[in-house]
Write an enzyme that holds these catalytic residues in place. Structure first.
Site, PDB file in Angstrom:
ATOM      1  N   THR A 153       2.502   4.408   2.652  1.00 54.58           N
ATOM      2  CA  THR A 153       3.278   5.558   2.194  1.00 54.58           C
ATOM      3  C   THR A 153       2.351   6.739   2.086  1.00 54.58           C
ATOM      4  OG1 THR A 153       4.676   4.114   0.892  1.00 54.58           O
ATOM      5  CG2 THR A 153       4.518   6.397   0.138  1.00 54.58           C
ATOM      6  N   VAL A 182      15.164  -1.417  -0.792  1.00 55.95           N
ATOM      7  CA  VAL A 182      14.578  -0.200  -1.356  1.00 55.95           C
ATOM      8  C   VAL A 182      13.248  -0.576  -1.990  1.00 55.95           C
ATOM      9  CG1 VAL A 182      14.858   1.600  -3.102  1.00 55.95           C
ATOM     10  CG2 VAL A 182      16.836   0.844  -1.771  1.00 55.95           C
ATOM     11  N   ASP A 184       9.372   0.881  -3.809  1.00 57.35           N
ATOM     12  CA  ASP A 184       8.982   1.670  -4.977  1.00 57.35           C
ATOM     13  C   ASP A 184       9.059   3.169  -4.727  1.00 57.35           C
ATOM     14  OD1 ASP A 184       6.799   1.131  -3.114  1.00 57.35           O
ATOM     15  OD2 ASP A 184       5.612   2.396  -4.446  1.00 57.35           O
TER      16      ASP A 184
HETATM   17  N1  ASP Z   1       5.277   1.127  -0.992  1.00 60.38           N
HETATM   18  C1  ASP Z   1       5.948   1.131   0.270  1.00 60.38           C
HETATM   19  C2  ASP Z   1       7.152   0.223   0.185  1.00 60.38           C
HETATM   20  O1  ASP Z   1       7.071  -0.834  -0.388  1.00 60.38           O
HETATM   21  C3  ASP Z   1       5.100   0.706   1.420  1.00 60.38           C
HETATM   22  C4  ASP Z   1       3.647   1.156   1.386  1.00 60.38           C
HETATM   23  O2  ASP Z   1       3.290   2.091   0.702  1.00 60.38           O
HETATM   24  O3  ASP Z   1       2.811   0.519   2.020  1.00 60.38           O
HETATM   25  O4  ASP Z   1       8.164   0.561   0.739  1.00 60.38           O
END
Ligand code: ASP
Length: 298
Positions: A153, A182, A184
């Site tokens: 992200t 969905v 975080d």
């Molecule tokens: N946190 C994000 C999710 O779980 C993915 C990531 O940041 O690697 O959708």
């Protein structure tokens, strides 16, 4: 008065902090700068985990998650499972500004984006389709949930020249996730939390583990209670580790970063996450490696 600071997740965070720094340099608000930085990553077709050219879910549909938060007013907004609109973070900001709500999902989020004038477009590129095929669970051996190549992200935290904080989080989430999953990233308090009176924090990595501990709010409240941004991030990673031990699983890849209103920064991650983050201040842009915290760490 602190000078500006902006931090962002992963090596592609350099794109975000460089863009954000140009706005902060001109005295623009933290949230405007963080959003412009995040959008530069959403637009980058080489980044397959955010915005345009993000990887699809289990049936190949790109579903984006994003949120924004203003540390002065605690105004916030998010979208989840947004399809065919590349600027998910900008839509999240409209949710914050133009509706009485905090989170819109799926079709409702898309209809709102259309009403707000965002164009519908395919988010696929030939390269993102090829990458989606390559990281398909059937085509490889997964040793841990959230293998390195299929998510990430961009979370951007900024402190502006007036001393105010703003944050943005945007992602296509875990590749091959179940349709409708969905993470975080659109959830205020999990993927992002920003409060000028305590600090700002954001996460990246396997979202389920971040949601499970309410990661970003946990970090911000730890800063309010007196921990430095670094101490607060390390505490959150220790909690992810402890929860994994309680659940009898190996800690998934998770990383946090934090920034306070004095311009102090912090970052930490679970082991084998190799988490790097970008930092821009007036006249400098750096890529730093976060401290890894193993399960044994106290
Ligand atoms: N946190 C994000 C999710 O779980 C993915 C990531 O940041 O690697 O959708």
């Amino acid at each position: 008065m602190p000078d500006f600071v902006v931090i962002a997740t992963w090596p592609f965070g350099r794109t975000a902090v460089k863009k954000a720094a140009t706005l902060l340099q001109d005295g623009k608000p933290a949230l405007d700068a963080a959003l412009a930085g995040a959008q530069a990553v959403e637009d980058d077709p080489k980044v397959h985990s955010v915005g345009f050219a993000g990887l699809g879910n289990a049936i190949g549909t790109v579903q984006l998650d994003a949120c924004v938060m203003d540390g002065q007013t605690l105004a916030c907004g998010g979208v989840a499972g947004l399809e065919n609109v590349r600027h998910a973070a900008a839509v999240a900001r409209r949710v914050m500004e133009k509706t009485p709500h905090v989170l819109l999902v799926g079709q409702g989020a898309q209809q709102f984006a259309l009403q707000q004038g965002f164009p519908l477009e395919t988010l696929h590129t030939p390269e993102s389709i090829a990458e989606w095929e390559k990281v398909r669970p059937a085509n490889r051996q997964r040793e841990l949930p959230g293998a390195e190549e299929d998510h990430d992200t961009v979370t951007v935290l900024a402190l502006d020249r007036k001393g105010s904080l703003g944050g943005v989080c945007t992602t296509s989430g875990l590749a091959h996730k179940l349709p409708g999953r969905v993470g975080d990233s659109p959830l205020i308090g999990s993927g992002l939390y920003v409060d000028n009176t305590a600090g700002a924090a954001g996460g990246t990595g396997v979202g389920e583990e971040i949601v499970r501990i309410g990661g970003s709010l946990l970090i911000v409240e730890a800063m309010r209670a007196g921990k430095s941004p670094q101490e607060a991030c390390e505490m959150a990673v220790r909690k992810v580790n402890a929860v994994a031990v309680r659940r009898g699983v190996h800690p998934a890849r998770v990383a946090f970063l934090a920034l306070d209103a004095k311009g102090r920064i912090g970052a930490a991650c679970t082991e084998r996450t190799n988490f790097e983050y970008a930092v821009a201040r007036p006249g400098s842009v750096e890529l730093l490696k976060a401290k890894e915290i193993g399960v044994q760490a106290k």
